[in-house]
Design a protein around this motif. Structure first.
Motif, short mmCIF file in Angstrom:
data_model
loop_
_atom_site.label_atom_id
_atom_site.label_comp_id
_atom_site.label_asym_id
_atom_site.label_seq_id
_atom_site.Cartn_x
_atom_site.Cartn_y
_atom_site.Cartn_z
N ALA A 63 -2.30 -8.92 13.30
CA ALA A 63 -3.36 -8.83 12.31
C ALA A 63 -2.87 -8.14 11.04
O ALA A 63 -3.19 -8.56 9.92
CB ALA A 63 -4.55 -8.07 12.89
N THR A 64 -2.08 -7.09 11.19
CA THR A 64 -1.56 -6.35 10.04
C THR A 64 -0.62 -7.22 9.21
O THR A 64 -0.68 -7.22 7.97
CB THR A 64 -0.84 -5.08 10.51
OG1 THR A 64 -1.75 -4.26 11.24
CG2 THR A 64 -0.31 -4.29 9.32
N LEU A 65 0.24 -7.98 9.87
CA LEU A 65 1.18 -8.84 9.15
C LEU A 65 0.44 -9.96 8.40
O LEU A 65 0.79 -10.28 7.26
CB LEU A 65 2.19 -9.45 10.14
CG LEU A 65 3.19 -8.46 10.76
CD1 LEU A 65 4.06 -9.17 11.79
CD2 LEU A 65 4.05 -7.81 9.68
N ILE A 66 -0.57 -10.54 9.04
CA ILE A 66 -1.35 -11.59 8.38
C ILE A 66 -2.05 -11.02 7.14
O ILE A 66 -2.03 -11.62 6.06
CB ILE A 66 -2.38 -12.19 9.35
CG1 ILE A 66 -1.66 -12.98 10.45
CG2 ILE A 66 -3.36 -13.11 8.61
CD1 ILE A 66 -2.57 -13.43 11.58
N VAL A 120 -8.29 7.46 8.04
CA VAL A 120 -8.51 6.08 7.59
C VAL A 120 -9.82 5.98 6.82
O VAL A 120 -9.91 5.35 5.75
CB VAL A 120 -8.52 5.12 8.80
CG1 VAL A 120 -9.06 3.75 8.39
CG2 VAL A 120 -7.11 4.97 9.35
N ALA A 121 -10.86 6.61 7.34
CA ALA A 121 -12.18 6.56 6.69
C ALA A 121 -12.12 7.16 5.29
O ALA A 121 -12.69 6.61 4.34
CB ALA A 121 -13.21 7.30 7.54
N LEU A 122 -11.45 8.30 5.16
CA LEU A 122 -11.35 8.93 3.85
C LEU A 122 -10.57 8.07 2.87
O LEU A 122 -10.91 7.97 1.68
CB LEU A 122 -10.70 10.32 3.99
CG LEU A 122 -11.52 11.35 4.76
CD1 LEU A 122 -10.73 12.64 4.92
CD2 LEU A 122 -12.85 11.62 4.05
N HIS A 123 -9.50 7.43 3.38
CA HIS A 123 -8.72 6.53 2.52
C HIS A 123 -9.56 5.34 2.07
O HIS A 123 -9.53 4.94 0.91
CB HIS A 123 -7.49 6.06 3.28
CG HIS A 123 -6.63 5.10 2.50
ND1 HIS A 123 -5.87 5.49 1.43
CD2 HIS A 123 -6.43 3.77 2.65
CE1 HIS A 123 -5.22 4.45 0.94
NE2 HIS A 123 -5.55 3.39 1.67
N ILE A 124 -10.32 4.76 3.02
CA ILE A 124 -11.19 3.63 2.69
C ILE A 124 -12.25 4.07 1.67
O ILE A 124 -12.59 3.32 0.73
CB ILE A 124 -11.86 3.09 3.96
CG1 ILE A 124 -10.81 2.50 4.90
CG2 ILE A 124 -12.91 2.03 3.63
CD1 ILE A 124 -11.36 2.13 6.26
N LEU A 125 -12.78 5.27 1.86
CA LEU A 125 -13.81 5.78 0.94
C LEU A 125 -13.26 5.89 -0.48
O LEU A 125 -13.93 5.50 -1.45
CB LEU A 125 -14.28 7.15 1.43
CG LEU A 125 -15.54 7.74 0.80
CD1 LEU A 125 -16.74 6.85 1.07
CD2 LEU A 125 -15.78 9.15 1.33
N TRP A 126 -12.04 6.39 -0.60
CA TRP A 126 -11.40 6.50 -1.92
C TRP A 126 -11.18 5.11 -2.52
O TRP A 126 -11.45 4.89 -3.71
CB TRP A 126 -10.07 7.24 -1.79
CG TRP A 126 -9.22 7.19 -3.03
CD1 TRP A 126 -8.16 6.39 -3.26
CD2 TRP A 126 -9.41 7.97 -4.23
NE1 TRP A 126 -7.64 6.62 -4.52
CE2 TRP A 126 -8.39 7.57 -5.13
CE3 TRP A 126 -10.32 8.94 -4.61
CZ2 TRP A 126 -8.27 8.13 -6.40
CZ3 TRP A 126 -10.20 9.50 -5.87
CH2 TRP A 126 -9.19 9.10 -6.75
N ASN A 127 -10.71 4.18 -1.72
CA ASN A 127 -10.45 2.83 -2.20
C ASN A 127 -11.75 2.17 -2.68
O ASN A 127 -11.77 1.51 -3.72
CB ASN A 127 -9.83 1.99 -1.08
CG ASN A 127 -9.43 0.60 -1.54
OD1 ASN A 127 -8.70 0.45 -2.50
ND2 ASN A 127 -9.90 -0.41 -0.83
N GLY A 128 -12.83 2.35 -1.92
CA GLY A 128 -14.11 1.78 -2.33
C GLY A 128 -14.61 2.37 -3.63
O GLY A 128 -15.13 1.66 -4.50
N ASP A 154 -6.01 -2.04 3.59
CA ASP A 154 -6.22 -2.24 5.02
C ASP A 154 -4.89 -2.25 5.77
O ASP A 154 -4.77 -1.72 6.88
CB ASP A 154 -6.96 -3.56 5.23
CG ASP A 154 -7.46 -3.72 6.66
OD1 ASP A 154 -7.58 -2.70 7.36
OD2 ASP A 154 -7.73 -4.86 7.07
N VAL A 155 -3.87 -2.86 5.15
CA VAL A 155 -2.54 -2.89 5.77
C VAL A 155 -1.99 -1.47 5.94
O VAL A 155 -1.44 -1.11 6.99
CB VAL A 155 -1.58 -3.74 4.92
CG1 VAL A 155 -0.14 -3.60 5.42
CG2 VAL A 155 -2.00 -5.20 4.95
N VAL A 156 -2.15 -0.66 4.88
CA VAL A 156 -1.65 0.72 4.93
C VAL A 156 -2.36 1.51 6.03
O VAL A 156 -1.73 2.22 6.82
CB VAL A 156 -1.83 1.40 3.57
CG1 VAL A 156 -1.46 2.88 3.64
CG2 VAL A 156 -0.98 0.71 2.52
#
Length: 311
Positions: A125-128, A188-196, A158-160
């Motif tokens: 999934a990560t490679l795709i 991961v949640a904090l990273h996603i929050l920053w990205n959003g 998401d890959v990171v």
């Protein structure tokens, strides 16, 4: 003007993104069911957002491709910013959902396992996602599409985070420190929050008619200097972006005795040069006589005026 083939290419890519997102979601959900990892759960939950984001991008590109009409004389290209804002909001909601699952697990860590099949599904999934993110970013830049760029940036993030999740689970298994699994999920949640938040901020700038970036602004000025022969000055240069279109407007000062035909020829030359170099531009030029010049003849160009005449 935009080419219909480019708009169609963007919509086709967005349709493929939906299929890719669904496939990746199935792989990640399978990896979570096999392992029971909270971190992999967080990764799978973000893939649900990926599906919604791909659907939003496809819808936005369909709307953006509609031609200008009486109610929308400047076209519908800003629909792509709506998609990017919606994606950012969905990402923030996903991050909050991950934190809700991770915090209790952090207080009471549970052992995790990483069977070979679960590992294979997560890696696949990560490679795709990585390969598709690079394609989205490449086509988004080529087409000037905020929707495709936002989708690509999200998938790259998401890959990171997926790589971080796998690392965290591996460390938990090797060290026996089971708290690393929910701890990585929270990270991961904090990273996603920053990205959003970054996606929302950038897209709101487009909805608020933010001007082009400094390098593009400088390039526009260089093009005007290089192709504005016969004119004396431009001033009140303004720009704004609307999806894949860039709107440019300025006042062009010409000698008072110049004919309308000659002034029109300079305008055509400037419009052609800007379109050839930048692509996807709409240029509006207001012609004025010499007495309207703002910069002193022979002096340095001020912030609001660029002298084009003889020094």
């Amino acid at each position: 003007m935009e080419r219909a083939s480019s708009r169609g290419e963007g919509r086709h890519t967005a349709q493929l993104s939906i299929a890719v997102a669904l496939g990746v979601l199935a792989l990640k959900w399978g990896a979570y069911l096999l392992t029971g990892s909270v971190a992999l759960y967080s990764d799978a939950l973000e893939s649900v957002i990926n599906v919604a984001a791909a659907l939003a991008a496809w819808w936005a590109l369909r709307i953006a491709a509609l031609p200008a009409d009486e109610g929308h004389p400047y076209g519908h290209t800003k629909a792509e910013y709506l998609s990017a804002v919606a994606e950012g909001v969905l990402i923030v909601l996903a991050a909050l959902g991950i934190l809700r699952e991770a915090l209790p697990a952090l207080l009471a860590p549970q052992p995790v396992s990483l069977p070979p099949l679960g590992l294979a599904l997560s890696v696949a999934a990560t490679l795709i996602n990585g390969g598709w993110a690079l394609r989205l970013l490449r086509e988004g830049r080529q087409l000037g599409s905020p929707a495709l760029l936002a989708d690509g940036q999200h998938l790259l993030s998401d890959v990171v985070t997926s790589a971080g999740v796998l690392l965290g689970i591996g460390l938990a298994l090797v060290t026996g420190w089971h708290f690393l699994d929910p701890l990585l999920a929270a990270a991961v949640a904090l990273h996603i929050l920053w990205n959003g938040g970054q996606l929302v901020a950038g897209s709101v700038g487009g909805l608020m008619d933010a001007g082009v970036d400094a390098p593009t602004q400088a390039h526009i000025c260089e093009l005007v200097r290089g192709h504005g022969g016969g004119a004396l000055e431009i001033h009140d240069l303004k720009t704004r972006s609307a999806g894949r279109l860039t709107f440019i407007e300025f006042h062009l000062v010409v000698p008072a005795q110049m004919t309308v035909e000659a002034a029109h020829g300079i305008c055509d030359r400037l419009e052609d040069a800007l379109a050839a170099e930048l692509g996807g531009v709409r240029v509006t030029i207001h012609v004025e006589p010499q007495q309207e010049a703002k910069a002193e003849r022979g002096g340095e160009s001020g912030e609001a005026a660029i002298w084009l005449g003889p020094g």
